[in-house]
Design a protein around this motif. Sequence first.
Motif, PDB file in Angstrom:
ATOM      1  N   HIS A   1     -16.100  30.724   3.638  1.00 11.71           N
ATOM      2  CA  HIS A   1     -14.691  30.378   3.802  1.00 11.71           C
ATOM      3  C   HIS A   1     -13.869  30.946   2.652  1.00 11.71           C
ATOM      4  O   HIS A   1     -14.310  30.958   1.505  1.00 11.71           O
ATOM      5  N   ALA A   2     -12.662  31.397   2.994  1.00 11.89           N
ATOM      6  CA  ALA A   2     -11.697  31.858   1.995  1.00 11.89           C
ATOM      7  C   ALA A   2     -10.343  31.321   2.424  1.00 11.89           C
ATOM      8  O   ALA A   2      -9.768  31.790   3.407  1.00 11.89           O
ATOM      9  N   ASP A   3      -9.853  30.319   1.728  1.00 11.99           N
ATOM     10  CA  ASP A   3      -8.628  29.636   2.127  1.00 11.99           C
ATOM     11  C   ASP A   3      -7.512  29.852   1.117  1.00 11.99           C
ATOM     12  O   ASP A   3      -7.743  29.875  -0.092  1.00 11.99           O
ATOM     13  N   ARG A   4      -6.297  29.990   1.631  1.00 17.37           N
ATOM     14  CA  ARG A   4      -5.081  29.961   0.810  1.00 17.37           C
ATOM     15  C   ARG A   4      -4.319  28.733   1.267  1.00 17.37           C
ATOM     16  O   ARG A   4      -3.709  28.740   2.337  1.00 17.37           O
ATOM     17  N   LEU A   5      -4.398  27.672   0.468  1.00 16.85           N
ATOM     18  CA  LEU A   5      -3.840  26.384   0.847  1.00 16.85           C
ATOM     19  C   LEU A   5      -2.871  25.888  -0.218  1.00 16.85           C
ATOM     20  O   LEU A   5      -3.025  26.209  -1.398  1.00 16.85           O
ATOM     21  N   PRO A   6      -1.885  25.064   0.177  1.00 17.39           N
ATOM     22  CA  PRO A   6      -0.999  24.477  -0.842  1.00 17.39           C
ATOM     23  C   PRO A   6      -1.763  23.471  -1.683  1.00 17.39           C
ATOM     24  O   PRO A   6      -2.793  22.929  -1.267  1.00 17.39           O
ATOM     25  N   ALA A   7      -1.238  23.209  -2.859  1.00 15.17           N
ATOM     26  CA  ALA A   7      -1.868  22.222  -3.751  1.00 15.17           C
ATOM     27  C   ALA A   7      -1.714  20.825  -3.157  1.00 15.17           C
ATOM     28  O   ALA A   7      -0.687  20.484  -2.586  1.00 15.17           O
ATOM     29  N   THR A   8      -2.762  20.028  -3.280  1.00 15.03           N
ATOM     30  CA  THR A   8      -2.695  18.648  -2.824  1.00 15.03           C
ATOM     31  C   THR A   8      -1.853  17.835  -3.807  1.00 15.03           C
ATOM     32  O   THR A   8      -2.090  17.899  -5.019  1.00 15.03           O
ATOM     33  N   PRO A   9      -0.859  17.104  -3.300  1.00 14.76           N
ATOM     34  CA  PRO A   9      -0.019  16.319  -4.229  1.00 14.76           C
ATOM     35  C   PRO A   9      -0.844  15.295  -5.000  1.00 14.76           C
ATOM     36  O   PRO A   9      -1.849  14.785  -4.497  1.00 14.76           O
ATOM     37  N   GLU A  10      -0.410  15.014  -6.200  1.00 13.07           N
ATOM     38  CA  GLU A  10      -1.105  14.031  -7.029  1.00 13.07           C
ATOM     39  C   GLU A  10      -1.038  12.662  -6.379  1.00 13.07           C
ATOM     40  O   GLU A  10       0.010  12.229  -5.914  1.00 13.07           O
ATOM     41  N   TYR A  11      -2.163  11.974  -6.361  1.00 12.41           N
ATOM     42  CA  TYR A  11      -2.213  10.628  -5.782  1.00 12.41           C
ATOM     43  C   TYR A  11      -1.580   9.643  -6.753  1.00 12.41           C
ATOM     44  O   TYR A  11      -1.885   9.626  -7.943  1.00 12.41           O
ATOM     45  N   THR A  12      -0.652   8.818  -6.243  1.00 11.80           N
ATOM     46  CA  THR A  12       0.080   7.903  -7.120  1.00 11.80           C
ATOM     47  C   THR A  12      -0.348   6.446  -6.938  1.00 11.80           C
ATOM     48  O   THR A  12       0.300   5.549  -7.452  1.00 11.80           O
ATOM     49  N   GLY A  13      -1.412   6.233  -6.192  1.00 13.34           N
ATOM     50  CA  GLY A  13      -1.895   4.854  -6.005  1.00 13.34           C
ATOM     51  C   GLY A  13      -2.534   4.314  -7.258  1.00 13.34           C
ATOM     52  O   GLY A  13      -2.669   4.983  -8.269  1.00 13.34           O
ATOM     53  N   SER A  14      -2.953   3.044  -7.212  1.00 17.70           N
ATOM     54  CA  SER A  14      -3.545   2.437  -8.394  1.00 17.70           C
ATOM     55  C   SER A  14      -5.054   2.365  -8.250  1.00 17.70           C
ATOM     56  O   SER A  14      -5.603   2.527  -7.214  1.00 17.70           O
TER      57      SER A  14
ATOM     58  N   VAL B   1       0.847  -1.202   0.000  1.00 20.86           N
ATOM     59  CA  VAL B   1       0.000   0.000   0.000  1.00 20.86           C
ATOM     60  C   VAL B   1       0.879   1.246   0.000  1.00 20.86           C
ATOM     61  O   VAL B   1       1.842   1.344   0.751  1.00 20.86           O
ATOM     62  N   ASN B   2       0.523   2.196  -0.849  1.00 21.30           N
ATOM     63  CA  ASN B   2       1.224   3.473  -0.910  1.00 21.30           C
ATOM     64  C   ASN B   2       0.408   4.504  -0.143  1.00 21.30           C
ATOM     65  O   ASN B   2      -0.696   4.855  -0.555  1.00 21.30           O
ATOM     66  N   ILE B   3       0.937   4.978   0.992  1.00 21.32           N
ATOM     67  CA  ILE B   3       0.238   5.972   1.803  1.00 21.32           C
ATOM     68  C   ILE B   3       0.806   7.344   1.476  1.00 21.32           C
ATOM     69  O   ILE B   3       2.008   7.570   1.597  1.00 21.32           O
ATOM     70  N   THR B   4      -0.058   8.240   1.029  1.00 19.52           N
ATOM     71  CA  THR B   4       0.359   9.587   0.655  1.00 19.52           C
ATOM     72  C   THR B   4       0.233  10.509   1.856  1.00 19.52           C
ATOM     73  O   THR B   4      -0.823  10.575   2.484  1.00 19.52           O
ATOM     74  N   ARG B   5       1.323  11.210   2.188  1.00 17.29           N
ATOM     75  CA  ARG B   5       1.314  12.157   3.299  1.00 17.29           C
ATOM     76  C   ARG B   5       1.986  13.452   2.856  1.00 17.29           C
ATOM     77  O   ARG B   5       2.932  13.427   2.070  1.00 17.29           O
ATOM     78  N   ALA B   6       1.508  14.569   3.395  1.00 13.59           N
ATOM     79  CA  ALA B   6       2.131  15.865   3.101  1.00 13.59           C
ATOM     80  C   ALA B   6       1.975  16.745   4.336  1.00 13.59           C
ATOM     81  O   ALA B   6       0.868  17.179   4.668  1.00 13.59           O
TER      82      ALA B   6
END
Length: 195
Positions: free
Chosen positions: A182-195, A2-7
């Motif tokens: 709501h008005a948020d300035r958030l970083p981009a969510t990394p691309e999910y690399t799972g299958s 399993v590939n767990i994506t974390r940021a």
Amino acid sequence: MVNITRAADLSAIGANGGGWTAPVGTTSPGDPLIQPTGLWQPIGGISEDGLTQGFDEDSEEYTPWGYTSPWRTTITKSVRTFGLTAWETSRTTVKSIQYRIAEADLAPDEDGLTTYAETASPLPDRRAWWFIVIDGNVMQGFYVPEGEVSERSDVSHKQDETAGYEWTITAYPDTEGNTVYHADRLPATPEYTGS
């Protein structure tokens, strides 16, 4: 495997923030990066407990005969609140909020004395509110077009403690039926690399 994506940069810590208030009908500042101006008045220093975003909801479950779990749930109550402790108790805006008195009525006389009285029959004191929470480049803004201090805690005046006004602000629906924008300035969510 399993590939767990974390940021780590997608987590949020309320490292800093602020609050402002204005008359009902004042438009939102719109962006947590922009300093509120015009009718917006600062609440000033907030205690280290920061801002609490509250969710108070009730629901009704419908369980059909013969089942042991519901097959439908209806939300019967959905209230949004914001909680904070204002430490700048001598700030005119803060005193106005605490005692439900117009800021103009808190102007000092020619000797520098400000006098006011608390009424036994307070009127509603609805205002617009703007809160921001900052964690580095992560910023969240909450615009409450119509809200009111619905709970106030006791105020302690002690030698080893800063006096503060602890408030719970309840958000009421505006003409569009919305309570919080709501008005948020958030970083981009990394691309999910799972299958």
